[in-house]
Write a protein that holds these residues in place. Structure first.
Motif, PDB file in Angstrom:
ATOM      1  N   ARG A 188      19.891 -39.671 -16.490  1.00 14.61           N
ATOM      2  CA  ARG A 188      18.368 -39.783 -17.246  1.00 14.61           C
ATOM      3  C   ARG A 188      18.673 -40.660 -18.499  1.00 14.61           C
ATOM      4  O   ARG A 188      19.419 -39.745 -19.225  1.00 14.61           O
ATOM      5  CB  ARG A 188      17.638 -38.832 -16.978  1.00 14.61           C
ATOM      6  N   GLN A 246       4.338 -25.993 -28.493  1.00 18.11           N
ATOM      7  CA  GLN A 246       5.522 -26.911 -27.580  1.00 18.11           C
ATOM      8  C   GLN A 246       4.392 -26.591 -26.148  1.00 18.11           C
ATOM      9  O   GLN A 246       3.400 -26.212 -25.660  1.00 18.11           O
ATOM     10  CB  GLN A 246       5.803 -27.504 -27.549  1.00 18.11           C
ATOM     11  N   GLY A 247       4.457 -27.624 -25.210  1.00 20.25           N
ATOM     12  CA  GLY A 247       4.549 -27.653 -24.072  1.00 20.25           C
ATOM     13  C   GLY A 247       4.609 -26.108 -23.000  1.00 20.25           C
ATOM     14  O   GLY A 247       3.609 -25.683 -22.426  1.00 20.25           O
ATOM     15  N   ARG A 248       5.653 -25.282 -23.075  1.00 23.56           N
ATOM     16  CA  ARG A 248       5.747 -24.502 -22.385  1.00 23.56           C
ATOM     17  C   ARG A 248       5.289 -22.703 -23.090  1.00 23.56           C
ATOM     18  O   ARG A 248       5.249 -22.339 -21.903  1.00 23.56           O
ATOM     19  CB  ARG A 248       7.286 -24.342 -22.482  1.00 23.56           C
ATOM     20  N   PHE A 273       7.567 -29.643 -13.462  1.00 25.31           N
ATOM     21  CA  PHE A 273       8.903 -30.030 -14.581  1.00 25.31           C
ATOM     22  C   PHE A 273       9.704 -28.715 -14.728  1.00 25.31           C
ATOM     23  O   PHE A 273       9.101 -27.116 -14.307  1.00 25.31           O
ATOM     24  CB  PHE A 273       9.060 -29.765 -15.913  1.00 25.31           C
ATOM     25  N   ASP A 326      -0.602 -31.930 -15.866  1.00 17.47           N
ATOM     26  CA  ASP A 326       0.491 -30.953 -17.105  1.00 17.47           C
ATOM     27  C   ASP A 326       0.392 -33.076 -16.946  1.00 17.47           C
ATOM     28  O   ASP A 326       0.465 -33.672 -16.671  1.00 17.47           O
ATOM     29  CB  ASP A 326       1.828 -31.356 -16.766  1.00 17.47           C
ATOM     30  N   THR A 358      16.115 -37.802 -24.747  1.00 18.97           N
ATOM     31  CA  THR A 358      15.507 -36.758 -24.036  1.00 18.97           C
ATOM     32  C   THR A 358      13.896 -37.527 -25.246  1.00 18.97           C
ATOM     33  O   THR A 358      14.636 -38.817 -26.000  1.00 18.97           O
ATOM     34  CB  THR A 358      15.175 -35.235 -24.300  1.00 18.97           C
ATOM     35  N   LYS A 374       4.385 -33.387 -27.398  1.00 20.74           N
ATOM     36  CA  LYS A 374       5.857 -34.261 -28.152  1.00 20.74           C
ATOM     37  C   LYS A 374       6.064 -35.239 -27.115  1.00 20.74           C
ATOM     38  O   LYS A 374       7.009 -36.206 -27.641  1.00 20.74           O
ATOM     39  CB  LYS A 374       6.806 -33.068 -28.244  1.00 20.74           C
ATOM     40  N   LYS A 375       5.462 -35.546 -25.912  1.00 17.94           N
ATOM     41  CA  LYS A 375       6.324 -36.767 -25.563  1.00 17.94           C
ATOM     42  C   LYS A 375       4.764 -37.945 -25.773  1.00 17.94           C
ATOM     43  O   LYS A 375       5.141 -38.694 -27.053  1.00 17.94           O
ATOM     44  CB  LYS A 375       6.010 -36.151 -24.288  1.00 17.94           C
ATOM     45  N   SER A 409      11.583 -35.935 -25.934  1.00 17.36           N
ATOM     46  CA  SER A 409      10.179 -35.724 -26.047  1.00 17.36           C
ATOM     47  C   SER A 409      10.376 -34.922 -27.627  1.00 17.36           C
ATOM     48  O   SER A 409      11.667 -34.310 -27.960  1.00 17.36           O
ATOM     49  CB  SER A 409      10.835 -34.030 -25.429  1.00 17.36           C
ATOM     50  N   ARG A 440       2.337 -36.685 -20.204  1.00 21.74           N
ATOM     51  CA  ARG A 440       3.147 -38.145 -20.701  1.00 21.74           C
ATOM     52  C   ARG A 440       1.064 -38.939 -19.674  1.00 21.74           C
ATOM     53  O   ARG A 440       1.057 -39.681 -18.798  1.00 21.74           O
ATOM     54  CB  ARG A 440       3.973 -38.624 -19.926  1.00 21.74           C
ATOM     55  N   THR A 457       1.468 -32.998 -12.109  1.00 20.27           N
ATOM     56  CA  THR A 457       2.827 -34.009 -13.184  1.00 20.27           C
ATOM     57  C   THR A 457       2.550 -35.711 -13.697  1.00 20.27           C
ATOM     58  O   THR A 457       2.943 -35.834 -13.334  1.00 20.27           O
ATOM     59  CB  THR A 457       3.697 -32.982 -13.320  1.00 20.27           C
ATOM     60  N   THR A 507      10.275 -26.138 -17.149  1.00 20.69           N
ATOM     61  CA  THR A 507       9.952 -25.357 -17.444  1.00 20.69           C
ATOM     62  C   THR A 507       8.029 -23.957 -17.108  1.00 20.69           C
ATOM     63  O   THR A 507       8.257 -23.053 -16.554  1.00 20.69           O
ATOM     64  CB  THR A 507       9.858 -25.120 -19.036  1.00 20.69           C
ATOM     65  N   SER A 564       2.390 -30.382 -23.239  1.00 17.52           N
ATOM     66  CA  SER A 564       3.308 -31.046 -24.451  1.00 17.52           C
ATOM     67  C   SER A 564       2.860 -31.855 -24.600  1.00 17.52           C
ATOM     68  O   SER A 564       3.412 -33.504 -24.361  1.00 17.52           O
ATOM     69  CB  SER A 564       4.765 -31.677 -23.991  1.00 17.52           C
ATOM     70  N   GLU A 623       2.345 -22.711 -20.564  1.00 16.13           N
ATOM     71  CA  GLU A 623       2.410 -22.942 -19.801  1.00 16.13           C
ATOM     72  C   GLU A 623       2.948 -21.524 -19.921  1.00 16.13           C
ATOM     73  O   GLU A 623       2.327 -20.851 -18.837  1.00 16.13           O
ATOM     74  CB  GLU A 623       4.084 -23.847 -19.391  1.00 16.13           C
ATOM     75  N   ASN A 646       7.823 -36.503 -14.225  1.00 13.69           N
ATOM     76  CA  ASN A 646       8.889 -36.451 -15.245  1.00 13.69           C
ATOM     77  C   ASN A 646      10.800 -36.012 -13.436  1.00 13.69           C
ATOM     78  O   ASN A 646      10.744 -37.445 -13.856  1.00 13.69           O
ATOM     79  CB  ASN A 646       8.513 -35.694 -16.176  1.00 13.69           C
TER      80      ASN A 646
HETATM   81  N1  F0G Z   1       6.074 -30.885 -18.587  1.00 13.28           N
HETATM   82  C1  F0G Z   1       6.496 -32.081 -18.533  1.00 13.28           C
HETATM   83  C2  F0G Z   1       6.243 -32.838 -17.339  1.00 13.28           C
HETATM   84  C3  F0G Z   1       8.085 -32.222 -19.534  1.00 13.28           C
HETATM   85  O1  F0G Z   1       8.701 -33.133 -19.412  1.00 13.28           O
HETATM   86  C4  F0G Z   1       8.173 -30.844 -20.666  1.00 13.28           C
HETATM   87  C5  F0G Z   1       9.006 -31.212 -21.273  1.00 13.28           C
HETATM   88  C6  F0G Z   1       7.471 -30.031 -20.510  1.00 13.28           C
HETATM   89  C7  F0G Z   1       5.760 -29.667 -19.470  1.00 13.28           C
HETATM   90  C8  F0G Z   1       7.324 -29.079 -21.493  1.00 13.28           C
HETATM   91  O2  F0G Z   1       6.856 -29.291 -22.686  1.00 13.28           O
HETATM   92  O3  F0G Z   1       9.296 -29.567 -24.247  1.00 13.28           O
HETATM   93  O4  F0G Z   1       7.237 -29.402 -25.168  1.00 13.28           O
HETATM   94  O5  F0G Z   1       7.739 -27.274 -24.421  1.00 13.28           O
HETATM   95  N2  F0G Z   1      10.319 -32.135 -21.246  1.00 13.28           N
HETATM   96  C9  F0G Z   1      11.673 -32.417 -21.992  1.00 13.28           C
HETATM   97  C10 F0G Z   1      12.416 -33.944 -21.396  1.00 13.28           C
HETATM   98  C11 F0G Z   1      11.640 -31.236 -22.536  1.00 13.28           C
HETATM   99  O6  F0G Z   1      12.852 -33.810 -21.937  1.00 13.28           O
HETATM  100  O7  F0G Z   1      11.776 -34.436 -20.591  1.00 13.28           O
HETATM  101  P1  F0G Z   1       7.331 -28.608 -24.140  1.00 13.28           P
END
Ligand code: F0G
Length: 452
Positions: A399, A103-105, A128, A218, A54, A260-261, A56, A221, A185, A130, A258, A108, A189
């Motif tokens: 991926r 984090q992102g979820r 996505f 969303d 990932t 984290k990206k 992320s 990215r 989104t 989650t 999120s 959500e 992804n």
């Molecule tokens: N939205 C998108 C487009 C994502 O790709 C992800 C996470 C999330 C929401 C959720 O965010 O992980 O911070 O809770 N994608 C990771 C991946 C896990 O590997 O694509 P999160």
């Protein structure tokens, strides 16, 4: 910004801290795979040489982000670090209400629990997993409306992440009363990290406003999406990347993100909106699960790192290198005859395992077979996105997601060499059968065995 005039696009950073990479023998990798029931999620990180599971939370923070960590204000309420993050997010997105989350979820989940009623319909280019899961837990329906090209790996389209506007018009005409929210989104992804055009964001926004339906992005990215608008969409080559991002956000009523990206932090996220009533609901729900609204499940230092990361994510040189390195990766695989999703997306290369391994039927998991072969050959870990992850999947993909600022071109050259060896003996790669299968999200913990 001056354009780079050389053929070689260099990593626009130098390395001042290093972390050892595990190098294993083939026997060690074979033993590791057997021990984990051939499930790459169950490997230890110390058994993986190049980890492309990932992008992320796996990015490398900059010296400025590490420095910012030391400025973290850990006050429970109203910390300086929150003010700093809020100012950056205001400038970047224009959203009035800025709520940090872990984090992102989490964003959500707050959204789903506050504004979705059972039976509600949510539209997205592609949810996505989650996002979909949080919507479905609320008893609502998550419906994907990608353009038809998004489902064809070899189809060329500059903005394969776009929403199908005719389909959107139809759903609004027929089911307006059920639609609680429209989302896009960026980048898409689940459909290959493909970008959404500004024209499409504008068109979706217009329809949402005309129908009185809230519209959220969303934005995990968002910076990579802004880069593709800058380089691929007519009229935007002279736009500053920050202005493109601001324009994207200005078309929506809010976003989940999120961080984290593209935020390039190891943990963190955001929930933002201009809708005052929703913001009140969000804040109340956030307090139940994440903490106080000025820290949202994070330490003050995490907020500092996120503020700096969000600004760095829109750096022209960085995004040029980022998109070039993904394209380089994809092009070299294609030269070796390895079929990939076209065109290369923003954060990952998706190998079309269904086409590379035509002798393996869907119920023997071609994407997983390729993932296991890449690990056995060179310790490269990717993730199957196919019938193992989604039993109704139409495509069998592997991926290979690229963490931000972590691997150099030599690492990617090594992965390409591993893929070359795997492709050379493609017809001998075995399929897999499930040995043990949990009741949901089976790909994380299932065990499998090769079918020779
Ligand atoms: N939205 C998108 C487009 C994502 O790709 C992800 C996470 C999330 C929401 C959720 O965010 O992980 O911070 O809770 N994608 C990771 C991946 C896990 O590997 O694509 P999160």
């Amino acid at each position: 910004m001056q354009e780079w005039e050389f053929r070689t696009i260099i990593e626009p950073f130098r390395i001042k801290m290093v972390e050892d990479i595990p190098l294993l023998t083939r026997e060690q990798r074979e033993a590791a795979l057997e021990r984990t029931g051939y499930n790459l999620f169950r490997l230890l990180a110390s058994e993986v040489t190049i980890d492309l599971l990932t992008d992320s939370g796996t990015g490398a923070m900059s010296a400025n982000q590490w420095a910012a960590l030391t400025l973290g204000d850990e006050s429970y309420a109203g910390s300086r670090s929150f003010q700093r993050l809020e100012a950056v997010v205001h400038r970047l997105t224009g959203f009035r209400h800025v709520l940090p989350v872990h984090q992102g979820r989490a964003a959500e989940r707050i959204l789903a629990r506050t504004v979705l009623k059972p039976g509600a319909l949510i539209l997205n280019n592609t949810h996505f997993d989650t996002t979909r899961a949080n919507i479905e837990v609320a008893g609502a329906e998550a419906r994907d409306l990608p353009i038809p090209e998004a489902r064809v790996p070899e189809a060329e389209h500059p903005f394969k992440g776009d929403m199908d506007l005719d389909a959107l018009d139809r759903v609004i005409a027929e089911e307006r009363d059920r639609i609680a929210l429209i989302m896009l989104t960026l980048t898409n992804n689940a459909a290959g990290g493909q970008p959404v055009s500004m024209a499409n964001i504008e068109a979706v926004s217009e329809r949402a406003r005309a129908a009185g339906i809230p519209f959220f992005l969303d934005a995990a990215r968002f910076a990579e999406n802004a880069w593709f608008i800058h380089t691929r969409e007519p009229g935007y080559d002279h736009w500053d990347l920050t202005d493109i991002a601001r324009r994207m956000f200005s078309l929506a009523d809010g976003c989940t993100m999120s961080a984290k990206k593209d935020g390039i932090v190891n943990i963190g996220g955001l929930l933002c909106t201009n809708l005052d009533e929703w913001a009140t609901l969000f804040r109340n729900e956030l307090i139940l699960g994440e903490g106080f609204p000025t820290y949202g499940g994070l330490a003050g230092r995490d907020l500092e790192a996120m503020a700096v990361g969000l600004e760095e994510s829109l750096d022209h040189g960085y995004l040029q290198y980022r998109s070039r390195s993904i394209a380089y990766f994809a092009e070299h695989l294609e030269e070796l005859g390895v079929p990939v999703v076209r065109p290369p997306g923003g954060h990952a290369v998706f190998i079309d395992a269904g086409r590379l391994l035509p002798h393996i039927p869907k119920d023997r998991f071609p994407g997983h077979a390729l993932a296991a072969a890449m690990y056995l050959e060179g310790g490269v870990r990717g993730v199957e996105i196919g019938s193992l992850m989604f039993p109704e999947a139409k495509l069998e993909l592997l991926r290979l997601a690229v963490p931000r600022r972590v691997y150099t071109q030599a690492h990617i050259d090594y992965v390409i060499e591993v893929a070359e060896r795997v492709a050379a003996r493609a017809e001998r790669i075995p399929g897999y059968r499930l040995v043990e299968e949990p009741p949901f999200l089976r790909h994380f913990t299932a065990t499998l065995a090769p079918v020779r």
